[in-house]
Write a protein that holds these residues in place. Structure first.
Motif, PDB file in Angstrom:
ATOM      1  N   MET A  83       0.810  -1.188   0.000  1.00  0.00           N
ATOM      2  CA  MET A  83       0.000   0.000   0.000  1.00  0.00           C
ATOM      3  C   MET A  83       0.857   1.257   0.000  1.00  0.00           C
ATOM      4  O   MET A  83       0.547   2.201  -0.670  1.00  0.00           O
ATOM      5  CB  MET A  83      -0.872  -0.073   1.248  1.00  0.00           C
ATOM      6  N   VAL A  84       1.935   1.259   0.709  1.00  0.00           N
ATOM      7  CA  VAL A  84       2.788   2.442   0.790  1.00  0.00           C
ATOM      8  C   VAL A  84       3.403   2.793  -0.563  1.00  0.00           C
ATOM      9  O   VAL A  84       3.411   3.951  -0.948  1.00  0.00           O
ATOM     10  CB  VAL A  84       3.859   2.262   1.885  1.00  0.00           C
ATOM     11  N   PRO A  85       3.907   1.810  -1.356  1.00  0.00           N
ATOM     12  CA  PRO A  85       4.472   2.179  -2.655  1.00  0.00           C
ATOM     13  C   PRO A  85       3.453   2.833  -3.585  1.00  0.00           C
ATOM     14  O   PRO A  85       3.788   3.717  -4.344  1.00  0.00           O
ATOM     15  CB  PRO A  85       4.974   0.863  -3.228  1.00  0.00           C
ATOM     16  N   LEU A  86       2.203   2.399  -3.553  1.00  0.00           N
ATOM     17  CA  LEU A  86       1.188   3.025  -4.392  1.00  0.00           C
ATOM     18  C   LEU A  86       0.951   4.475  -3.982  1.00  0.00           C
ATOM     19  O   LEU A  86       0.789   5.343  -4.829  1.00  0.00           O
ATOM     20  CB  LEU A  86      -0.131   2.249  -4.313  1.00  0.00           C
ATOM     21  N   GLN A  87       0.898   4.730  -2.704  1.00  0.00           N
ATOM     22  CA  GLN A  87       0.701   6.098  -2.251  1.00  0.00           C
ATOM     23  C   GLN A  87       1.882   6.968  -2.647  1.00  0.00           C
ATOM     24  O   GLN A  87       1.723   8.109  -3.035  1.00  0.00           O
ATOM     25  CB  GLN A  87       0.499   6.125  -0.746  1.00  0.00           C
ATOM     26  N   ASN A  88       3.072   6.431  -2.571  1.00  0.00           N
ATOM     27  CA  ASN A  88       4.256   7.179  -2.942  1.00  0.00           C
ATOM     28  C   ASN A  88       4.269   7.457  -4.445  1.00  0.00           C
ATOM     29  O   ASN A  88       4.638   8.533  -4.888  1.00  0.00           O
ATOM     30  CB  ASN A  88       5.511   6.422  -2.509  1.00  0.00           C
ATOM     31  N   ALA A  89       3.865   6.474  -5.253  1.00  0.00           N
ATOM     32  CA  ALA A  89       3.827   6.656  -6.706  1.00  0.00           C
ATOM     33  C   ALA A  89       2.791   7.706  -7.082  1.00  0.00           C
ATOM     34  O   ALA A  89       3.008   8.520  -7.976  1.00  0.00           O
ATOM     35  CB  ALA A  89       3.527   5.335  -7.388  1.00  0.00           C
ATOM     36  N   ALA A  90       1.665   7.722  -6.407  1.00  0.00           N
ATOM     37  CA  ALA A  90       0.633   8.712  -6.707  1.00  0.00           C
ATOM     38  C   ALA A  90       1.129  10.113  -6.361  1.00  0.00           C
ATOM     39  O   ALA A  90       0.826  11.076  -7.069  1.00  0.00           O
ATOM     40  CB  ALA A  90      -0.644   8.389  -5.949  1.00  0.00           C
ATOM     41  N   GLY A  91       1.892  10.240  -5.287  1.00  0.00           N
ATOM     42  CA  GLY A  91       2.450  11.540  -4.926  1.00  0.00           C
ATOM     43  C   GLY A  91       3.458  12.018  -5.953  1.00  0.00           C
ATOM     44  O   GLY A  91       3.516  13.196  -6.290  1.00  0.00           O
ATOM     45  N   GLY A  92       4.252  11.116  -6.491  1.00  0.00           N
ATOM     46  CA  GLY A  92       5.216  11.461  -7.525  1.00  0.00           C
ATOM     47  C   GLY A  92       4.527  11.887  -8.809  1.00  0.00           C
ATOM     48  O   GLY A  92       4.956  12.810  -9.491  1.00  0.00           O
ATOM     49  N   LEU A  93       3.436  11.191  -9.142  1.00  0.00           N
ATOM     50  CA  LEU A  93       2.670  11.553 -10.331  1.00  0.00           C
ATOM     51  C   LEU A  93       2.026  12.923 -10.162  1.00  0.00           C
ATOM     52  O   LEU A  93       2.020  13.733 -11.093  1.00  0.00           O
ATOM     53  CB  LEU A  93       1.608  10.493 -10.614  1.00  0.00           C
ATOM     54  N   ALA A  94       1.503  13.193  -8.978  1.00  0.00           N
ATOM     55  CA  ALA A  94       0.900  14.504  -8.717  1.00  0.00           C
ATOM     56  C   ALA A  94       1.948  15.608  -8.815  1.00  0.00           C
ATOM     57  O   ALA A  94       1.671  16.689  -9.360  1.00  0.00           O
ATOM     58  CB  ALA A  94       0.244  14.513  -7.342  1.00  0.00           C
ATOM     59  N   LEU A  95       3.142  15.348  -8.341  1.00  0.00           N
ATOM     60  CA  LEU A  95       4.227  16.329  -8.446  1.00  0.00           C
ATOM     61  C   LEU A  95       4.596  16.570  -9.905  1.00  0.00           C
ATOM     62  O   LEU A  95       4.778  17.713 -10.324  1.00  0.00           O
ATOM     63  CB  LEU A  95       5.446  15.857  -7.657  1.00  0.00           C
ATOM     64  N   LEU A  96       4.669  15.506 -10.687  1.00  0.00           N
ATOM     65  CA  LEU A  96       4.997  15.637 -12.108  1.00  0.00           C
ATOM     66  C   LEU A  96       3.934  16.442 -12.849  1.00  0.00           C
ATOM     67  O   LEU A  96       4.255  17.331 -13.644  1.00  0.00           O
ATOM     68  CB  LEU A  96       5.150  14.255 -12.744  1.00  0.00           C
ATOM     69  N   ILE A  97       2.676  16.157 -12.581  1.00  0.00           N
ATOM     70  CA  ILE A  97       1.587  16.895 -13.225  1.00  0.00           C
ATOM     71  C   ILE A  97       1.619  18.357 -12.800  1.00  0.00           C
ATOM     72  O   ILE A  97       1.424  19.257 -13.628  1.00  0.00           O
ATOM     73  CB  ILE A  97       0.231  16.231 -12.915  1.00  0.00           C
ATOM     74  N   SER A  98       1.878  18.622 -11.532  1.00  0.00           N
ATOM     75  CA  SER A  98       1.976  19.999 -11.052  1.00  0.00           C
ATOM     76  C   SER A  98       3.115  20.743 -11.742  1.00  0.00           C
ATOM     77  O   SER A  98       2.952  21.904 -12.140  1.00  0.00           O
ATOM     78  CB  SER A  98       2.206  20.028  -9.545  1.00  0.00           C
ATOM     79  N   LEU A  99       4.256  20.096 -11.909  1.00  0.00           N
ATOM     80  CA  LEU A  99       5.382  20.724 -12.594  1.00  0.00           C
ATOM     81  C   LEU A  99       5.076  20.994 -14.062  1.00  0.00           C
ATOM     82  O   LEU A  99       5.471  22.030 -14.602  1.00  0.00           O
ATOM     83  CB  LEU A  99       6.632  19.869 -12.458  1.00  0.00           C
ATOM     84  N   LEU A 100       4.349  20.093 -14.708  1.00  0.00           N
ATOM     85  CA  LEU A 100       3.961  20.314 -16.100  1.00  0.00           C
ATOM     86  C   LEU A 100       3.013  21.502 -16.235  1.00  0.00           C
ATOM     87  O   LEU A 100       3.154  22.318 -17.151  1.00  0.00           O
ATOM     88  CB  LEU A 100       3.325  19.056 -16.684  1.00  0.00           C
ATOM     89  N   PHE A 101       2.053  21.614 -15.328  1.00  0.00           N
ATOM     90  CA  PHE A 101       1.141  22.762 -15.362  1.00  0.00           C
ATOM     91  C   PHE A 101       1.879  24.064 -15.072  1.00  0.00           C
ATOM     92  O   PHE A 101       1.604  25.095 -15.686  1.00  0.00           O
ATOM     93  CB  PHE A 101      -0.019  22.582 -14.374  1.00  0.00           C
ATOM     94  N   PHE A 102       2.839  24.034 -14.164  1.00  0.00           N
ATOM     95  CA  PHE A 102       3.631  25.222 -13.870  1.00  0.00           C
ATOM     96  C   PHE A 102       4.463  25.631 -15.090  1.00  0.00           C
ATOM     97  O   PHE A 102       4.539  26.813 -15.433  1.00  0.00           O
ATOM     98  CB  PHE A 102       4.539  24.984 -12.665  1.00  0.00           C
ATOM     99  N   ALA A 103       5.053  24.657 -15.775  1.00  0.00           N
ATOM    100  CA  ALA A 103       5.829  24.955 -16.983  1.00  0.00           C
ATOM    101  C   ALA A 103       4.925  25.523 -18.076  1.00  0.00           C
ATOM    102  O   ALA A 103       5.314  26.463 -18.782  1.00  0.00           O
ATOM    103  CB  ALA A 103       6.533  23.695 -17.469  1.00  0.00           C
ATOM    104  N   LEU A 104       3.725  24.992 -18.210  1.00  0.00           N
ATOM    105  CA  LEU A 104       2.771  25.516 -19.183  1.00  0.00           C
ATOM    106  C   LEU A 104       2.383  26.952 -18.847  1.00  0.00           C
ATOM    107  O   LEU A 104       2.295  27.809 -19.726  1.00  0.00           O
ATOM    108  CB  LEU A 104       1.526  24.630 -19.238  1.00  0.00           C
ATOM    109  N   PHE A 105       2.178  27.239 -17.571  1.00  0.00           N
ATOM    110  CA  PHE A 105       1.845  28.581 -17.114  1.00  0.00           C
ATOM    111  C   PHE A 105       2.968  29.567 -17.452  1.00  0.00           C
ATOM    112  O   PHE A 105       2.731  30.636 -18.005  1.00  0.00           O
ATOM    113  CB  PHE A 105       1.589  28.544 -15.606  1.00  0.00           C
ATOM    114  N   ILE A 106       4.210  29.187 -17.161  1.00  0.00           N
ATOM    115  CA  ILE A 106       5.349  30.058 -17.457  1.00  0.00           C
ATOM    116  C   ILE A 106       5.474  30.259 -18.964  1.00  0.00           C
ATOM    117  O   ILE A 106       5.733  31.373 -19.430  1.00  0.00           O
ATOM    118  CB  ILE A 106       6.646  29.460 -16.868  1.00  0.00           C
TER     119      ILE A 106
END
Length: 66
Positions: A1-24
């Motif tokens: 269960m812990v690895p899935l939660q960690n992977a979801a957090g990494g994916l959320a970070l990646l998506i957030s960085l992509l949206f930030f790059a798009l904004f810039i």
């Protein structure tokens, strides 16, 4: 269960960085395009897109370009 939660957090970070790059990129594109195609100051259009990204971009395309 812990690895899935960690992977979801990494994916959320990646998506957030992509949206930030798009904004810039939207702010950068507006500034450079306004320097060439707008009678208004490019810096002001960049500020508008920075403060209200989607609305500012729509306003620039409809009102700011020649």
């Amino acid at each position: 269960m812990v690895p899935l939660q960690n992977a979801a957090g990494g994916l959320a970070l990646l998506i957030s960085l992509l949206f930030f790059a798009l904004f810039i990129y939207m702010v950068y594109w507006t500034y450079t395009d306004a320097q060439r195609n707008s009678p208004h100051p490019a810096f002001l259009w960049a500020i508008v897109v920075f403060l209200a990204p989607l609305l500012g971009l729509v306003l620039y395309v409809l009102l700011g370009r020649r």
